[in-house]
Structure formats: structure tokens, C-alpha cells
Design a protein around this motif. Structure first.
Motif, short mmCIF file in Angstrom:
data_model
loop_
_atom_site.label_atom_id
_atom_site.label_comp_id
_atom_site.label_asym_id
_atom_site.label_seq_id
_atom_site.Cartn_x
_atom_site.Cartn_y
_atom_site.Cartn_z
N ILE A 69 0.94 -1.05 -0.16
CA ILE A 69 0.08 -0.05 -0.10
C ILE A 69 0.90 1.09 -0.26
O ILE A 69 1.46 1.38 0.96
CB ILE A 69 -0.98 -0.04 1.29
N ASN A 70 0.96 1.95 -1.15
CA ASN A 70 1.71 3.07 -1.10
C ASN A 70 3.12 2.96 -1.06
O ASN A 70 3.93 3.79 -0.22
CB ASN A 70 1.17 4.21 -0.41
N GLY A 71 3.68 1.69 -1.32
CA GLY A 71 5.34 1.23 -1.14
C GLY A 71 5.39 0.85 0.15
O GLY A 71 6.54 0.33 0.48
N ARG A 72 4.31 0.42 0.80
CA ARG A 72 4.56 -0.05 2.36
C ARG A 72 4.05 -1.38 2.45
O ARG A 72 3.05 -1.85 1.78
CB ARG A 72 3.98 1.02 3.31
N LEU A 73 4.67 -2.37 3.40
CA LEU A 73 3.98 -3.71 3.43
C LEU A 73 3.05 -3.83 4.40
O LEU A 73 3.17 -3.20 5.48
CB LEU A 73 4.87 -4.51 3.88
N ALA A 74 1.90 -4.36 3.98
CA ALA A 74 0.70 -4.75 4.98
C ALA A 74 0.31 -6.17 4.98
O ALA A 74 0.28 -6.86 4.05
CB ALA A 74 -0.45 -3.79 4.71
N TRP A 75 0.39 -6.63 6.00
CA TRP A 75 0.21 -8.03 6.34
C TRP A 75 -1.40 -8.53 6.52
O TRP A 75 -1.63 -8.24 7.77
CB TRP A 75 1.16 -8.79 7.25
N PRO A 76 -1.84 -9.30 5.98
CA PRO A 76 -3.18 -9.77 5.98
C PRO A 76 -3.51 -10.42 7.32
O PRO A 76 -3.05 -11.48 7.54
CB PRO A 76 -3.76 -10.52 4.67
N VAL A 77 -4.29 -10.09 8.14
CA VAL A 77 -4.46 -10.64 9.58
C VAL A 77 -5.27 -12.16 9.18
O VAL A 77 -4.96 -13.04 10.00
CB VAL A 77 -5.50 -9.73 10.28
N ALA A 78 -6.08 -12.24 8.44
CA ALA A 78 -6.57 -13.53 7.92
C ALA A 78 -5.56 -14.56 7.77
O ALA A 78 -5.63 -15.64 8.36
CB ALA A 78 -7.63 -13.40 7.11
N GLN A 79 -4.64 -14.06 7.13
CA GLN A 79 -3.45 -15.06 6.59
C GLN A 79 -2.43 -15.31 8.01
O GLN A 79 -1.93 -16.60 8.04
CB GLN A 79 -2.49 -14.46 5.35
N ILE A 80 -2.28 -14.38 8.68
CA ILE A 80 -1.48 -14.71 9.82
C ILE A 80 -2.36 -15.63 10.48
O ILE A 80 -1.38 -16.68 11.45
CB ILE A 80 -1.30 -13.44 10.58
N LYS A 81 -3.62 -15.45 10.95
CA LYS A 81 -4.24 -16.16 11.85
C LYS A 81 -4.27 -17.57 11.27
O LYS A 81 -4.07 -18.72 11.86
CB LYS A 81 -5.90 -15.87 11.90
N GLN A 82 -4.60 -17.76 9.94
CA GLN A 82 -4.47 -19.20 9.23
C GLN A 82 -3.21 -19.99 9.37
O GLN A 82 -3.06 -20.98 9.71
CB GLN A 82 -4.69 -19.00 7.70
N LEU A 83 -2.10 -19.08 9.38
CA LEU A 83 -0.60 -19.56 9.43
C LEU A 83 -0.30 -19.95 10.76
O LEU A 83 0.22 -21.25 10.90
CB LEU A 83 0.41 -18.54 9.00
N LEU A 84 -0.78 -19.39 11.67
CA LEU A 84 -0.60 -19.74 13.12
C LEU A 84 -1.48 -20.99 13.74
O LEU A 84 -1.04 -22.04 14.30
CB LEU A 84 -0.88 -18.43 14.07
N ASN A 85 -2.57 -21.20 12.97
CA ASN A 85 -3.38 -22.38 13.01
C ASN A 85 -2.94 -23.51 12.53
O ASN A 85 -2.97 -24.77 13.21
CB ASN A 85 -4.79 -22.18 12.60
#
Length: 89
Positions: A69-85
Motif C-alpha cells: 500500500i503506497n510502497g509499504r508492506l501490510a500483512w493480512p490478519v486472516a493469513q496470519i491467523k491461518q498460518l498460526l493455526n
């Protein structure tokens, strides 16, 4: 004649006792209302260093893909939750 300056040095303080050095506390992922979080916050939740996530983004070889987003990284919360699960982090 010049007298040497005698400075008093403060007693060393453990890192855990210094609020300016301890790691930031972020809200739990279940309480997160945003769709995506910063690299620092994602790294905190994943138990990784922020530079590891930046490497994943750069080489596109990590278990998560950030949104840019405008050259900055944003990490999707849903993907983080899925990875942790799944436990693949």
C-alpha cells in the motif's frame, strides 16, 4: 591546570526494566479490527524478526504474501491467523 571531568555513570538497568527498550505489546489477533497490520506487528505475532518478513516479501518465498500500500508492506490478519493455526510459521 585542567582538572579531569569526573562523570557519574548511572547503574546499568536490565532491558526488561526499561520500558523504552522492551518489545511493543500489540492487541491480540482476535481483537484486531484492521484487515492488515504492519510488518513489526505481524512479526511480533509470528515470533519472527521484522527483517525476516521483509525478506519473505522481497524474495516472495515466505508462507505469507504482503499487500503493498503506497510502497509499504501490510500483512493480512486472516493469513496470519491461518498460518498460526496450521503451525507452519
Amino acid at each position: 591546570m585542567h582538572t579531569p571531568h569526573t562523570a557519574t555513570h548511572p547503574k546499568p538497568v536490565a532491558l526488561s526494566e526499561r520500558p523504552d527498550i522492551t518489545s511493543k505489546q500489540y492487541p491480540a489477533l482476535d481483537a484486531q479490527v484492521r484487515i492488515a497490520v504492519s510488518t513489526a506487528e505481524a512479526a511480533f505475532h509470528l515470533g519472527r524478526k521484522p527483517q525476516t518478513l521483509r525478506k519473505w516479501a522481497c524474495f516472495e518465498d515466505g508462507p505469507l504474501r504482503p499487500v503493498r500500500i503506497n510502497g509499504r508492506l501490510a500483512w493480512p490478519v486472516a493469513q496470519i491467523k491461518q498460518l498460526l493455526n496450521t503451525g507452519d510459521a
